[in-house]
Design an enzyme around this catalytic site. Structure first.
Site, PDB file in Angstrom:
ATOM      1  N   ILE A  88      60.449  60.426  41.339  1.00 12.84           N
ATOM      2  CA  ILE A  88      60.689  59.908  39.992  1.00 12.84           C
ATOM      3  C   ILE A  88      62.082  60.316  39.500  1.00 12.84           C
ATOM      4  CG2 ILE A  88      59.921  59.933  37.580  1.00 12.84           C
ATOM      5  CD1 ILE A  88      57.741  58.742  39.125  1.00 12.84           C
ATOM      6  N   GLU A  93      63.096  68.714  44.276  1.00 10.68           N
ATOM      7  CA  GLU A  93      62.552  68.105  45.495  1.00 10.68           C
ATOM      8  C   GLU A  93      63.572  67.167  46.142  1.00 10.68           C
ATOM      9  OE1 GLU A  93      59.036  68.175  47.822  1.00 10.68           O
ATOM     10  OE2 GLU A  93      59.207  69.018  45.807  1.00 10.68           O
ATOM     11  N   HIS A 149      54.773  64.620  35.970  1.00 11.32           N
ATOM     12  CA  HIS A 149      54.615  65.889  36.682  1.00 11.32           C
ATOM     13  C   HIS A 149      55.344  67.010  35.946  1.00 11.32           C
ATOM     14  CE1 HIS A 149      55.083  69.009  39.767  1.00 11.32           C
ATOM     15  NE2 HIS A 149      54.002  68.488  40.307  1.00 11.32           N
ATOM     16  N   GLU A 180      53.521  70.255  34.210  1.00 12.70           N
ATOM     17  CA  GLU A 180      54.128  71.543  34.534  1.00 12.70           C
ATOM     18  C   GLU A 180      55.380  71.879  33.730  1.00 12.70           C
ATOM     19  OE1 GLU A 180      54.529  71.968  38.741  1.00 12.70           O
ATOM     20  OE2 GLU A 180      52.404  71.632  39.109  1.00 12.70           O
ATOM     21  N   VAL A 208      51.847  58.334  42.969  1.00 13.35           N
ATOM     22  CA  VAL A 208      50.473  58.236  43.473  1.00 13.35           C
ATOM     23  C   VAL A 208      49.497  58.761  42.427  1.00 13.35           C
ATOM     24  CG1 VAL A 208      51.272  58.558  45.851  1.00 13.35           C
ATOM     25  CG2 VAL A 208      50.449  60.538  44.552  1.00 13.35           C
ATOM     26  N   HIS A 212      46.822  65.694  40.770  1.00 12.34           N
ATOM     27  CA  HIS A 212      47.088  65.841  39.333  1.00 12.34           C
ATOM     28  C   HIS A 212      46.313  64.805  38.524  1.00 12.34           C
ATOM     29  CE1 HIS A 212      49.957  69.042  39.471  1.00 12.34           C
ATOM     30  NE2 HIS A 212      50.797  68.382  40.243  1.00 12.34           N
TER      31      HIS A 212
END
Length: 264
Positions: A88, A93, A149, A180, A208, A212
């Site tokens: 995203i 990451e 996320h 988070e 996806v 979560h």
């Protein structure tokens, strides 16, 4: 897919242990990219070594890491690589993934990177349109709550910015929070309560619908988002659908890959 070419696209995803969501999201994105670039070979890699390990042990389903995919490309004679992440944001990451890829730069003639989903105001507008088209039948005063996320990286401010942009573009009934980071579920409960919706639809703002979505969002725990909104007195309808299922979102990744390839 052209097996003879020395050009490839590496589609990099975080991954998921949920087979149905994988097929409906990651595999659909990969297929759309394959359909758009018939002159390239398409490779896959996931960044979550934990999910890769779980799938191998549980299902004997093998997904390569970024390094394993690059090693395979070298063995296959690939010389030019476009890397398209399905992340995203351009956060931690994505940065780690790029470092891994660039550690192989001596093995290829060219390496270029497509951008993650949200890296420009234009991306944000397209994402808003894609979400709105999926939830176009919301009735006033129903609300849509999106679960992002979240990241400790400074790029996390995109979530709050996107929330504001939904509202300034006429969608005052759309709210974004993160699991988070910020905005938190507590922030959301306050904001949504002030809006006083008749009903809340809740869906992941993630590629996806994985752990979560199933647990933190729609789980039975008192801490889940669904339970916290029910506790606040609202009727809540969870929608377990990842962004990768939205045609408008998949089209954005295809376009980002096209921009990267054009820049070669």
């Amino acid at each position: 897919m052209n097996q003879q070419t020395d050009k490839a696209i590496l589609v990099v995803s975080f991954g998921t242990s949920y087979e149905a969501s994988r097929k409906a999201t990651i595999e659909k994105i990969e297929q759309d990219i394959a359909d758009a670039f018939g002159d390239h070979r398409i490779y896959r890699a996931w960044t979550s070594k934990m999910i890769i390990s779980v799938l191998k042990k549980r299902d004997n389903y093998i997904v390569p890491t970024v390094k394993e995919a690059l090693e395979q490309m070298i063995a296959d004679g690939i010389r030019e690589v476009a890397v398209q992440p399905t992340h995203i944001l351009d956060g931690i990451e994505n940065h780690v993934m790029k470092e891994e890829v660039l550690s192989y730069k001596e093995s290829f003639d060219k390496i270029v990177f497509g951008t993650p989903l949200l890296t420009s105001p234009e991306d944000e507008q397209k994402a808003i349109e894609a979400v709105n088209s999926e939830f176009s039948d919301l009735k006033d005063p129903e609300a849509l709550v999106l679960m992002g996320h979240g990241t400790t990286h400074q790029v996390n401010v995109v979530y709050a910015g996107l929330d504001k942009k939904f509202k300034t573009s006429g969608h005052s009934n759309v709210f974004i929070g993160t699991v988070e980071a910020e905005p938190t579920i507590q922030d959301l409960v306050r904001e949504v309560s002030a809006f006083q919706p008749s009903k809340i639809y809740m869906t992941p703002f993630m590629i996806v619908a994985g752990d979560h979505a199933h647990n933190d969002m729609a789980g039975d725990s008192p801490n889940s988002w669904v339970c916290q909104f029910k506790e606040a007195g609202f009727e809540v309808c969870p929608v377990l659908k990842g962004l990768g299922e939205y045609p408008g979102i998949r089209a954005m990744f295809v376009e980002h890959a096209r921009e990267a390839i054009t820049s070669m």
